[in-house]
Enzyme design. Structure first.
Site, PDB file in Angstrom:
ATOM      1  N   PHE A 129      15.336  36.790  74.480  1.00 28.23           N
ATOM      2  CA  PHE A 129      15.597  35.419  74.924  1.00 28.23           C
ATOM      3  C   PHE A 129      15.008  35.141  76.308  1.00 28.23           C
ATOM      4  O   PHE A 129      14.875  33.994  76.721  1.00 28.23           O
ATOM      5  CB  PHE A 129      17.101  35.149  74.927  1.00 28.23           C
ATOM      6  CG  PHE A 129      17.743  35.300  73.580  1.00 28.23           C
ATOM      7  CD1 PHE A 129      17.367  34.491  72.519  1.00 28.23           C
ATOM      8  CD2 PHE A 129      18.701  36.277  73.349  1.00 28.23           C
ATOM      9  CE1 PHE A 129      17.937  34.631  71.266  1.00 28.23           C
ATOM     10  CE2 PHE A 129      19.289  36.432  72.096  1.00 28.23           C
ATOM     11  CZ  PHE A 129      18.902  35.603  71.058  1.00 28.23           C
ATOM     12  N   THR A 130      14.651  36.223  77.042  1.00 28.83           N
ATOM     13  CA  THR A 130      13.971  36.088  78.329  1.00 28.83           C
ATOM     14  C   THR A 130      12.638  36.811  78.224  1.00 28.83           C
ATOM     15  O   THR A 130      12.562  38.019  78.405  1.00 28.83           O
ATOM     16  CB  THR A 130      14.810  36.712  79.471  1.00 28.83           C
ATOM     17  OG1 THR A 130      16.110  36.113  79.479  1.00 28.83           O
ATOM     18  CG2 THR A 130      14.148  36.473  80.811  1.00 28.83           C
TER      19      THR A 130
ATOM     20  N   TYR B 191      22.691  36.106  60.998  1.00 33.82           N
ATOM     21  CA  TYR B 191      21.726  35.194  61.617  1.00 33.82           C
ATOM     22  C   TYR B 191      21.893  33.826  60.957  1.00 33.82           C
ATOM     23  O   TYR B 191      21.542  33.623  59.810  1.00 33.82           O
ATOM     24  CB  TYR B 191      20.291  35.670  61.415  1.00 33.82           C
ATOM     25  CG  TYR B 191      19.925  36.952  62.127  1.00 33.82           C
ATOM     26  CD1 TYR B 191      20.697  37.471  63.163  1.00 33.82           C
ATOM     27  CD2 TYR B 191      18.780  37.652  61.762  1.00 33.82           C
ATOM     28  CE1 TYR B 191      20.342  38.635  63.812  1.00 33.82           C
ATOM     29  CE2 TYR B 191      18.411  38.828  62.409  1.00 33.82           C
ATOM     30  CZ  TYR B 191      19.202  39.314  63.427  1.00 33.82           C
ATOM     31  OH  TYR B 191      18.837  40.479  64.057  1.00 33.82           O
TER      32      TYR B 191
ATOM     33  N   PHE C 161      13.929  43.033  70.599  1.00 36.02           N
ATOM     34  CA  PHE C 161      13.434  42.364  71.805  1.00 36.02           C
ATOM     35  C   PHE C 161      12.183  43.071  72.342  1.00 36.02           C
ATOM     36  O   PHE C 161      12.090  43.355  73.555  1.00 36.02           O
ATOM     37  CB  PHE C 161      14.513  42.293  72.886  1.00 36.02           C
ATOM     38  CG  PHE C 161      15.683  41.404  72.547  1.00 36.02           C
ATOM     39  CD1 PHE C 161      15.622  40.515  71.477  1.00 36.02           C
ATOM     40  CD2 PHE C 161      16.854  41.454  73.287  1.00 36.02           C
ATOM     41  CE1 PHE C 161      16.699  39.686  71.171  1.00 36.02           C
ATOM     42  CE2 PHE C 161      17.935  40.631  72.992  1.00 36.02           C
ATOM     43  CZ  PHE C 161      17.859  39.747  71.921  1.00 36.02           C
ATOM     44  N   PRO C 162      11.207  43.364  71.481  1.00 39.19           N
ATOM     45  CA  PRO C 162       9.994  44.046  71.951  1.00 39.19           C
ATOM     46  C   PRO C 162       9.184  43.215  72.932  1.00 39.19           C
ATOM     47  O   PRO C 162       8.364  43.753  73.677  1.00 39.19           O
ATOM     48  CB  PRO C 162       9.206  44.296  70.663  1.00 39.19           C
ATOM     49  CG  PRO C 162       9.652  43.202  69.733  1.00 39.19           C
ATOM     50  CD  PRO C 162      11.119  43.028  70.043  1.00 39.19           C
ATOM     51  N   LEU C 163       9.429  41.898  72.921  1.00 40.17           N
ATOM     52  CA  LEU C 163       8.734  41.001  73.845  1.00 40.17           C
ATOM     53  C   LEU C 163       9.691  40.408  74.873  1.00 40.17           C
ATOM     54  O   LEU C 163       9.393  39.401  75.507  1.00 40.17           O
ATOM     55  CB  LEU C 163       8.023  39.891  73.064  1.00 40.17           C
ATOM     56  CG  LEU C 163       6.965  40.381  72.070  1.00 40.17           C
ATOM     57  CD1 LEU C 163       6.382  39.213  71.282  1.00 40.17           C
ATOM     58  CD2 LEU C 163       5.866  41.148  72.788  1.00 40.17           C
TER      59      LEU C 163
ATOM     60  N   LEU D 129       9.080  38.662  78.508  1.00 39.04           N
ATOM     61  CA  LEU D 129       8.578  39.559  79.531  1.00 39.04           C
ATOM     62  C   LEU D 129       7.757  38.804  80.570  1.00 39.04           C
ATOM     63  O   LEU D 129       6.920  37.966  80.239  1.00 39.04           O
ATOM     64  CB  LEU D 129       7.695  40.634  78.887  1.00 39.04           C
ATOM     65  CG  LEU D 129       8.395  41.626  77.950  1.00 39.04           C
ATOM     66  CD1 LEU D 129       7.358  42.492  77.253  1.00 39.04           C
ATOM     67  CD2 LEU D 129       9.394  42.485  78.723  1.00 39.04           C
TER      68      LEU D 129
END
Length: 294
Positions: free
Chosen positions: A220-221, A66, A215-217, A223
């Site tokens: 990069f796109t 990162y 990506f729980p939310l 929800l």
């Protein structure tokens, strides 16, 4: 200030003495745009980590790719020397190209170098948990993972790694991995709209293995769902808080690592651990990802 007891029940990684609160923090967004280069505001990044630590977060997810190197430097600056009970989980198996691409880095020397980079940049003598990242961002790619995992198992035997996990893997790859070493966690793509790992999560729960959705939310796109928005409004919460609360209620082996570079957003995320969704809300949210199940 969020209290430690508000961050979900503790979860103990299998065959370890490591117990973490189920609501943790993912450091990926502390790097610059596209997870590359330094953040726009380094002091703000340090503040987010210190706020998370003060709130009782004892599970931080990171990687030396990162940035690269950026998030680990910030973690060290903000929190070193680390408090007892803080678990830092990192991952290896990728590197960044000059064009900001994500490139597999699974050769023996690349893995060895990555482990030493993480040790140096975090200021540690041993890494608590290292996830071997294989497959692609969108999902696993079937094939043997024995060769790279054996390298990490050797480093574990040398005392540089305490425990091992896997990222972007299938159930078949987990089974192969378990013939080589103990696996304490799986980190795959999963959220209320992306449900392909439903059966996998249930199987892992039976084994006591943690499942840590990245990506729980939405990643990069973010929800987008009218159902999610409506249920959040009825509960006087944000859609993202409801999405996180749904994950915590989905299975007791799910650990969350939502990331943010904002103290305000961090507090909002952490407060989701106190949000209890009624059965009728869960039933409606389940319809969002119904078409994405295995």
């Amino acid at each position: 200030m969020t209290k430690q007891s508000d961050l979900g029940d503790g979860f103990t990684l299998p065959k370890t003495s490591i117990t973490v609160n189920r609501m943790g923090y993912g450091a990926m967004q502390l790097a610059g745009p596209q997870v590359f280069g330094p953040p726009r505001d380094a002091d703000a990044a340090v503040s987010v980590l210190r706020e998370a630590n003060a709130a009782g977060v004892n599970h931080i997810d990171t990687s030396d790719f990162y940035g690269p190197h950026v998030t680990n430097h910030i973690i060290k600056q903000a929190l070193h020397p680390y408090e007892d009970g803080l678990t830092i989980v990192t991952k290896v198996g990728a590197r960044r190209g000059a064009d900001k691409s994500w490139i597999h880095a699974l050769s023996r020397q690349e893995l060895i170098d990555a482990v030493h980079d993480n040790l140096r940049n975090l200021g540690l003598n041993a890494l608590d948990v290292v996830n071997l990242r294989v497959g692609g961002i969108a999902g696993p790619t079937e094939g043997s993972i024995a060769e790279p995992l054996t390298v990490l198992a050797e480093l574990k035997q040398q005392g540089l790694i305490r425990h091992l996990g896997l990222s972007n893997v299938s159930p078949r790859q987990l089974s192969e991995a378990q013939t080589i070493t103990d696996i304490v966690c799986i980190q795959n793509l999963y959220n209320v709209a992306h449900r392909t790992d439903d059966t996998f999560i249930d199987d892992l729960a039976k084994q006591g293995i943690a499942y840590v959705p990245f990506f729980p939310l939405g990643g990069f796109t973010p929800l987008q769902s009218s159902t999610l928005d409506a249920e959040a409004a009825s509960l006087k919460a944000t859609p993202m808080q409801v999405a996180l609360a749904w994950l915590l209620q989905r299975s007791p082996n799910i650990l969350l690592i939502p990331g943010t570079s904002s103290v305000e957003h961090l507090r909002e995320n952490l407060s989701a651990a106190k949000l209890k969704l009624p059965p009728e809300t869960i039933a409606k949210l389940d319809t969002i990802g119904a078409g994405a199940k295995q």
